[in-house]
Scaffold this motif. Sequence first.
Motif, PDB file in Angstrom:
ATOM      1  N   ARG A 163       9.244  -3.648  39.729  1.00 33.45           N
ATOM      2  CA  ARG A 163       8.352  -2.956  38.790  1.00 33.45           C
ATOM      3  C   ARG A 163       8.157  -1.492  39.173  1.00 33.45           C
ATOM      4  N   GLU A 164       7.938  -1.239  40.488  1.00 36.39           N
ATOM      5  CA  GLU A 164       7.719   0.139  40.929  1.00 36.39           C
ATOM      6  C   GLU A 164       9.000   0.961  40.874  1.00 36.39           C
ATOM      7  N   GLY A 165      10.142   0.323  41.003  1.00 40.31           N
ATOM      8  CA  GLY A 165      11.412   1.039  40.980  1.00 40.31           C
ATOM      9  C   GLY A 165      11.889   1.391  39.582  1.00 40.31           C
ATOM     10  N   THR A 166      11.391   0.730  38.553  1.00 39.91           N
ATOM     11  CA  THR A 166      11.847   0.985  37.192  1.00 39.91           C
ATOM     12  C   THR A 166      10.889   1.851  36.399  1.00 39.91           C
ATOM     13  N   ARG A 167       9.890   2.405  37.028  1.00 40.22           N
ATOM     14  CA  ARG A 167       8.968   3.294  36.299  1.00 40.22           C
ATOM     15  C   ARG A 167       9.576   4.633  36.052  1.00 40.22           C
TER      16      ARG A 167
END
Length: 83
Positions: A79-83
Motif C-alpha cells: 500500500r505504501e509503495g503504490t502511493r
Amino acid sequence: MTPALAAIACLFVVTLCYAAMCAGSPFGNCRKCDGLGFALTTDRKGKLKRGKQCRRCKGHGKRIRVGRWIFNRAQRLYREGTR
C-alpha cells in the motif's frame, strides 16, 4: 512419486492450510497465559487464584498469528509503495 516430490507436495498442503487458518482466524490464544489474560497463582493453602495481568497480551488473552502478521506487513508495504 519420488520422496522429494512427496515432501514438496506435503509442505505445499500444510502451507495452504496454515494460510487458510490465518485468514479465517487471525488471532490465537496467548502462549504465556493460555488465553486467560492473567497468570494463575496459588496461595499458601493451595487454592488457585487470579494473578497479575499478562504483559505479553496486555490482558486480552489473544495474540496475532505469525502468518497474519507477515501478511499485514506485506500488505502495508504494498500500500505504501503504490502511493
